[in-house]
Design a protein around this motif. Structure first.
Motif, PDB file in Angstrom:
ATOM      1  N   PHE A  51     -22.016 -21.948   6.687  1.00  0.00           N
ATOM      2  CA  PHE A  51     -21.473 -23.303   6.736  1.00  0.00           C
ATOM      3  C   PHE A  51     -22.576 -24.323   6.538  1.00  0.00           C
ATOM      4  CE2 PHE A  51     -18.518 -20.695   9.091  1.00  0.00           C
ATOM      5  CZ  PHE A  51     -17.279 -21.172   8.714  1.00  0.00           C
ATOM      6  N   ARG A  52     -22.186 -25.466   6.010  1.00  0.00           N
ATOM      7  CA  ARG A  52     -23.130 -26.570   5.891  1.00  0.00           C
ATOM      8  C   ARG A  52     -22.486 -27.827   6.466  1.00  0.00           C
ATOM      9  NH1 ARG A  52     -22.833 -26.950  -0.680  1.00  0.00           N
ATOM     10  NH2 ARG A  52     -20.676 -27.621  -0.765  1.00  0.00           N
ATOM     11  N   GLU A  53     -23.302 -28.814   6.723  1.00  0.00           N
ATOM     12  CA  GLU A  53     -22.796 -30.053   7.308  1.00  0.00           C
ATOM     13  C   GLU A  53     -21.864 -30.760   6.337  1.00  0.00           C
ATOM     14  OE1 GLU A  53     -25.471 -32.547   9.570  1.00  0.00           O
ATOM     15  OE2 GLU A  53     -26.967 -30.949   9.497  1.00  0.00           O
ATOM     16  N   PRO A  54     -20.839 -31.418   6.815  1.00  0.00           N
ATOM     17  CA  PRO A  54     -20.467 -31.485   8.230  1.00  0.00           C
ATOM     18  C   PRO A  54     -19.823 -30.180   8.686  1.00  0.00           C
ATOM     19  CG  PRO A  54     -18.845 -32.651   6.907  1.00  0.00           C
ATOM     20  CD  PRO A  54     -19.927 -32.172   5.961  1.00  0.00           C
ATOM     21  N   TYR A  55     -20.340 -29.646   9.781  1.00  0.00           N
ATOM     22  CA  TYR A  55     -19.856 -28.376  10.310  1.00  0.00           C
ATOM     23  C   TYR A  55     -18.442 -28.511  10.862  1.00  0.00           C
ATOM     24  CZ  TYR A  55     -24.797 -27.159  10.086  1.00  0.00           C
ATOM     25  OH  TYR A  55     -26.069 -26.940   9.650  1.00  0.00           O
TER      26      TYR A  55
END
Length: 126
Positions: free
Chosen positions: A97-101
């Motif tokens: 996952f990457r931001e926004p989480y």
């Protein structure tokens, strides 16, 4: 609203009376995944990291079969037999996952199906 089931051979077949995922409108509800190898249907052997990775690979396959990606996951719920593995889950999850989480909950439980140590479910918003 109608329900559409999502299914893929790239993730383990359901081991009960449920679907791998269900889409209603623009929301996909992905069933909890344990570290089952999709080819053998057996729990992954090896250390906890291998088990955590298998869970996220299973989720990734189902989310992809629904025409989505982890970028569209809005909520994940992690069930762990031993909460001391929480830091490891964070480490592995950061690779997927990457931001926004997504929003997330972690719950300590006494047991999981097939003797698994981890189960993760998620919700996807398209």
């Amino acid at each position: 609203m109608s329900k559409q089931t999502i299914s893929t051979d790239s993730a383990p077949a359901a081991i009960g009376i449920y679907s791998q995922a269900v889409r209603v409108g623009n929301t996909i509800w992905v069933s909890g995944q344990i570290p089952l190898d999709p080819a053998s249907g057996e729990l992954v052997k090896g250390d906890m990291e291998a088990q955590v990775r298998r869970v996220f690979e299973n989720l990734k396959a189902i989310v992809a079969a629904a025409g989505a990606s982890f970028d569209e996951v809005v909520k994940a719920t992690v069930f762990l037999i031993d909460l001391s593995h929480f830091a490891l889950v964070n480490k592995v999850m950061a690779e997927y996952f990457r931001e926004p989480y997504p929003a997330r909950a972690a719950v300590g439980v006494s047991s999981l199906p097939r003797g698994a140590q981890i189960e993760v479910e998620c919700i996807v918003a398209l």
